[in-house]
Scaffold this motif. Structure first.
Motif, PDB file in Angstrom:
ATOM      1  N   ARG A  52       1.305  -0.868  -0.182  1.00  0.00           N
ATOM      2  CA  ARG A  52       0.456  -0.068  -0.143  1.00  0.00           C
ATOM      3  C   ARG A  52       0.608   1.207   0.055  1.00  0.00           C
ATOM      4  O   ARG A  52       2.167   0.722   0.634  1.00  0.00           O
ATOM      5  N   ARG A  53       0.422   2.774  -0.576  1.00  0.00           N
ATOM      6  CA  ARG A  53       1.252   3.660  -0.882  1.00  0.00           C
ATOM      7  C   ARG A  53       0.764   4.227   0.605  1.00  0.00           C
ATOM      8  O   ARG A  53      -0.089   4.187   1.153  1.00  0.00           O
ATOM      9  N   GLY A  54       1.906   4.953   1.227  1.00  0.00           N
ATOM     10  CA  GLY A  54       1.879   5.695   2.320  1.00  0.00           C
ATOM     11  C   GLY A  54       3.569   6.557   2.140  1.00  0.00           C
ATOM     12  O   GLY A  54       4.490   6.490   2.107  1.00  0.00           O
ATOM     13  N   ALA A  55       2.985   7.562   3.234  1.00  0.00           N
ATOM     14  CA  ALA A  55       4.088   8.452   3.235  1.00  0.00           C
ATOM     15  C   ALA A  55       5.885   7.489   4.443  1.00  0.00           C
ATOM     16  O   ALA A  55       5.369   6.581   5.941  1.00  0.00           O
ATOM     17  N   ARG A  56       6.874   7.950   4.450  1.00  0.00           N
ATOM     18  CA  ARG A  56       8.360   7.465   5.526  1.00  0.00           C
ATOM     19  C   ARG A  56       7.465   8.699   6.771  1.00  0.00           C
ATOM     20  O   ARG A  56       7.463   9.093   6.516  1.00  0.00           O
ATOM     21  N   VAL A  57       8.145   7.182   7.687  1.00  0.00           N
ATOM     22  CA  VAL A  57       8.304   8.145   8.422  1.00  0.00           C
ATOM     23  C   VAL A  57       9.418   9.380   8.782  1.00  0.00           C
ATOM     24  O   VAL A  57       8.766  10.544   9.740  1.00  0.00           O
ATOM     25  N   PHE A  58      10.118   8.865   7.944  1.00  0.00           N
ATOM     26  CA  PHE A  58      11.135  10.252   7.923  1.00  0.00           C
ATOM     27  C   PHE A  58      11.431  10.958   7.180  1.00  0.00           C
ATOM     28  O   PHE A  58      10.988  10.555   5.845  1.00  0.00           O
ATOM     29  N   SER A  59      12.321  12.182   7.081  1.00  0.00           N
ATOM     30  CA  SER A  59      12.606  13.009   6.002  1.00  0.00           C
ATOM     31  C   SER A  59      13.847  12.527   5.493  1.00  0.00           C
ATOM     32  O   SER A  59      14.750  12.544   5.559  1.00  0.00           O
ATOM     33  N   SER A  60      13.574  12.841   3.580  1.00  0.00           N
ATOM     34  CA  SER A  60      14.752  12.489   3.481  1.00  0.00           C
ATOM     35  C   SER A  60      16.251  12.852   4.119  1.00  0.00           C
ATOM     36  O   SER A  60      17.739  11.960   3.694  1.00  0.00           O
ATOM     37  N   SER A  61      16.012  14.147   4.867  1.00  0.00           N
ATOM     38  CA  SER A  61      17.250  14.729   5.877  1.00  0.00           C
ATOM     39  C   SER A  61      18.262  13.927   6.274  1.00  0.00           C
ATOM     40  O   SER A  61      19.477  13.758   6.722  1.00  0.00           O
ATOM     41  N   THR A  62      17.565  12.791   7.298  1.00  0.00           N
ATOM     42  CA  THR A  62      17.834  12.216   8.572  1.00  0.00           C
ATOM     43  C   THR A  62      17.272  10.959   8.225  1.00  0.00           C
ATOM     44  O   THR A  62      18.315   9.268   8.565  1.00  0.00           O
ATOM     45  N   THR A  63      16.775  10.383   6.258  1.00  0.00           N
ATOM     46  CA  THR A  63      16.880   8.484   6.643  1.00  0.00           C
ATOM     47  C   THR A  63      18.269   8.108   6.382  1.00  0.00           C
ATOM     48  O   THR A  63      18.692   7.039   6.730  1.00  0.00           O
ATOM     49  N   ASP A  64      19.001   8.848   5.689  1.00  0.00           N
ATOM     50  CA  ASP A  64      19.868   8.079   5.123  1.00  0.00           C
ATOM     51  C   ASP A  64      20.950   7.941   6.440  1.00  0.00           C
ATOM     52  O   ASP A  64      22.214   6.551   6.624  1.00  0.00           O
ATOM     53  N   ALA A  65      21.266   8.602   7.324  1.00  0.00           N
ATOM     54  CA  ALA A  65      21.864   7.822   8.325  1.00  0.00           C
ATOM     55  C   ALA A  65      21.605   7.381   8.881  1.00  0.00           C
ATOM     56  O   ALA A  65      21.895   6.149   9.739  1.00  0.00           O
ATOM     57  N   LEU A  66      19.820   6.918   9.323  1.00  0.00           N
ATOM     58  CA  LEU A  66      18.980   6.457  10.096  1.00  0.00           C
ATOM     59  C   LEU A  66      19.439   5.090   9.635  1.00  0.00           C
ATOM     60  O   LEU A  66      19.635   3.745  10.103  1.00  0.00           O
ATOM     61  N   ASP A  67      20.001   5.014   7.449  1.00  0.00           N
ATOM     62  CA  ASP A  67      19.492   3.574   7.168  1.00  0.00           C
ATOM     63  C   ASP A  67      21.028   2.762   7.277  1.00  0.00           C
ATOM     64  O   ASP A  67      20.767   1.547   7.047  1.00  0.00           O
ATOM     65  N   ARG A  68      22.112   4.147   7.813  1.00  0.00           N
ATOM     66  CA  ARG A  68      22.882   3.620   7.968  1.00  0.00           C
ATOM     67  C   ARG A  68      23.295   1.942   8.700  1.00  0.00           C
ATOM     68  O   ARG A  68      23.623   0.929   9.305  1.00  0.00           O
ATOM     69  N   GLY A  69      22.643   3.025  10.481  1.00  0.00           N
ATOM     70  CA  GLY A  69      22.790   1.679  11.717  1.00  0.00           C
ATOM     71  C   GLY A  69      21.490   0.410  10.988  1.00  0.00           C
ATOM     72  O   GLY A  69      22.097  -0.477  11.510  1.00  0.00           O
ATOM     73  N   THR A  70      20.260   1.173  10.630  1.00  0.00           N
ATOM     74  CA  THR A  70      19.130  -0.404   9.894  1.00  0.00           C
ATOM     75  C   THR A  70      20.405  -1.019   8.932  1.00  0.00           C
ATOM     76  O   THR A  70      19.847  -2.390   9.326  1.00  0.00           O
ATOM     77  N   ARG A  71      21.273  -0.649   8.407  1.00  0.00           N
ATOM     78  CA  ARG A  71      21.346  -2.006   7.991  1.00  0.00           C
ATOM     79  C   ARG A  71      22.279  -2.356   8.912  1.00  0.00           C
ATOM     80  O   ARG A  71      22.771  -4.241   8.246  1.00  0.00           O
ATOM     81  N   PHE A  72      23.560  -2.397   9.262  1.00  0.00           N
ATOM     82  CA  PHE A  72      23.991  -3.049  10.061  1.00  0.00           C
ATOM     83  C   PHE A  72      22.693  -3.467  11.087  1.00  0.00           C
ATOM     84  O   PHE A  72      23.466  -5.044  11.480  1.00  0.00           O
ATOM     85  N   MET A  73      21.829  -3.341  11.643  1.00  0.00           N
ATOM     86  CA  MET A  73      20.721  -4.339  12.550  1.00  0.00           C
ATOM     87  C   MET A  73      20.907  -5.543  11.738  1.00  0.00           C
ATOM     88  O   MET A  73      19.435  -6.364  12.222  1.00  0.00           O
ATOM     89  N   ILE A  74      20.028  -5.201  10.457  1.00  0.00           N
ATOM     90  CA  ILE A  74      19.345  -6.514   9.520  1.00  0.00           C
ATOM     91  C   ILE A  74      20.281  -7.235   9.077  1.00  0.00           C
ATOM     92  O   ILE A  74      20.107  -8.787   9.553  1.00  0.00           O
ATOM     93  N   SER A  75      21.808  -6.818   9.363  1.00  0.00           N
ATOM     94  CA  SER A  75      22.737  -7.801   9.014  1.00  0.00           C
ATOM     95  C   SER A  75      23.091  -8.915   9.994  1.00  0.00           C
ATOM     96  O   SER A  75      23.407  -9.876  10.509  1.00  0.00           O
ATOM     97  N   ALA A  76      22.877  -7.624  11.219  1.00  0.00           N
ATOM     98  CA  ALA A  76      23.126  -8.673  12.983  1.00  0.00           C
ATOM     99  C   ALA A  76      22.293  -9.869  12.906  1.00  0.00           C
ATOM    100  O   ALA A  76      22.393 -11.105  13.685  1.00  0.00           O
ATOM    101  N   LEU A  77      20.594  -9.512  12.607  1.00  0.00           N
ATOM    102  CA  LEU A  77      19.812 -10.277  12.321  1.00  0.00           C
ATOM    103  C   LEU A  77      19.352 -11.160  11.589  1.00  0.00           C
ATOM    104  O   LEU A  77      19.536 -12.407  12.233  1.00  0.00           O
ATOM    105  N   CYS A  78      20.216 -11.099  10.558  1.00  0.00           N
ATOM    106  CA  CYS A  78      20.724 -12.450   9.781  1.00  0.00           C
ATOM    107  C   CYS A  78      21.120 -13.353  10.703  1.00  0.00           C
ATOM    108  O   CYS A  78      20.919 -14.720   9.912  1.00  0.00           O
ATOM    109  N   MET A  79      22.085 -13.160  10.823  1.00  0.00           N
ATOM    110  CA  MET A  79      23.684 -13.846  11.581  1.00  0.00           C
ATOM    111  C   MET A  79      22.679 -14.321  12.759  1.00  0.00           C
ATOM    112  O   MET A  79      23.179 -15.984  12.921  1.00  0.00           O
ATOM    113  N   ILE A  80      22.526 -13.384  13.604  1.00  0.00           N
ATOM    114  CA  ILE A  80      21.888 -14.429  14.495  1.00  0.00           C
ATOM    115  C   ILE A  80      20.376 -15.564  14.258  1.00  0.00           C
ATOM    116  O   ILE A  80      20.326 -16.699  14.966  1.00  0.00           O
ATOM    117  N   TRP A  81      19.477 -15.084  12.983  1.00  0.00           N
ATOM    118  CA  TRP A  81      18.176 -15.749  12.480  1.00  0.00           C
ATOM    119  C   TRP A  81      19.602 -17.650  12.674  1.00  0.00           C
ATOM    120  O   TRP A  81      18.733 -18.266  12.935  1.00  0.00           O
TER     121      TRP A  81
END
Length: 318
Positions: free
Chosen positions: A205-234
């Motif tokens: 479904r279409r919808g707006a993202r929670v964060f503005s583009s000015s903060t998304t990139d910085a947050l995505d770096r941490g999110t990518r690391f977290m996703i990688s960690a979840l994959c290893m843990i799984w």
């Protein structure tokens, strides 16, 4: 399954009888002392780190999940340490067989909560389930698995102490493990679907993202690391669940459960790696402290409310 694996035999004096008695310890072997000491230390260290990190990040839900799992593992491996000193005692064996089976269950719940937050962060429109329902459904499955395994463990322990067959309790424990394994696999499939839809921008479904583009990139770096960690843990948890399923299917006196190195590597080491991975890639470090989690929830609630108003407005204009 047989009660032989859960019975305790008295020690005799002659050499031949002593060798037979050794083979008939509850484990089918005597737990190696230094291995038990090592795991007690490792689990104590990672649990202490989780306590400190939880207090620092104020993500209090980590206490009944990651911290509780660590405490249960310390208790379980302390039981094995006790058995390495007194291999024929029944109590430490029963303690470790129950706690080491159910200990990873609350830790698995922590991964469900983290993925639910990542869904909120990246966009609920890419998830088949809402973040709220995702966390609720899989944590509920985890709780059911925990209760089933605990009931099975208690029944097997009680039957053993009364000199009865522990087959029924073992089968119940196996059912809890299999149910948990299925939940983990479904969780992984839905997570992969969400990430692929996010990557290729294929929302349900279409919808707006929670964060503005000015903060998304910085947050995505941490999110990518977290996703990688979840994959290893799984991967660690999946290996451990497969091992436990085969172990219980093989029976209390089967080759799998009576081979120490299988347990040390495929259970003890897997959960240690999973817990230290979450220490290193801690959600408080990568996704922010509790205040930021709360801000994300509030922002998402506002975005969803705006979308609902927009949808109602569009419908009324028609």
């Amino acid at each position: 399954m047989s009660t032989i694996g859960l019975n305790v035999y008295s020690t005799v004096n002659n050499t031949t009888a002593t060798q037979t008695d050794y083979q008939r310890t509850p484990y089918g072997y005597t737990p190696t002392l230094y291995v038990c000491v090592l795991f007690v230390i490792l689990y104590s260290v990672t649990t202490t780190l989780h306590v400190l990190q939880t207090c620092w990040s104020r993500l209090w839900w980590l206490f009944p999940t990651a911290v509780l799992a660590g405490i249960a593992e310390v208790i379980g491996w302390s039981g094995r340490l006790w058995s390495s000193i007194n291999p024929h005692a029944a109590d430490p064996f029963l303690i470790q067989i129950v706690t080491t089976i159910i200990a990873p269950t609350p830790f698995i719940a922590a991964n469900f909560v983290i993925l639910g937050h990542i869904i909120k962060r990246l966009g609920p429109q890419y998830s088949r389930l809402s973040a709220k329902w995702y966390t609720f459904i899989f944590c509920s499955c985890d709780f059911v698995a925990l209760v089933v395994q605990a009931i099975g463990g208690a029944q097997a322990a009680g039957a053993s102490q009364n000199g009865q067959s522990s087959d029924a309790g073992g089968h119940i424990m196996l059912g809890g493990i299999v149910f948990q394994l299925v939940a983990i696999c479904v969780y992984a499939l839905l997570a992969v679907e969400f990430l692929l839809r996010y990557h290729y921008d294929r929302p349900f479904r279409r919808g707006a993202r929670v964060f503005s583009s000015s903060t998304t990139d910085a947050l995505d770096r941490g999110t990518r690391f977290m996703i990688s960690a979840l994959c290893m843990i799984w991967i660690y948890l999946f290996i451990r669940s497969i091992y436990r399923t085969i172990e219980l299917s093989d029976g209390w006196t089967g080759r799998i459960i009576t081979t120490e190195r299988y347990f040390n590597i495929l259970d003890g080491a897997m959960i240690v790696l999973a817990m230290f991975t979450l220490n290193l890639f801690h959600p408080g470090l990568l996704l922010g402290k509790a205040a930021q989690w709360k801000r994300i929830n509030t922002s998402q609630a506002g975005s969803l409310e705006a979308l609902e108003k927009q949808a109602k407005s569009s419908t009324s204009s028609l």
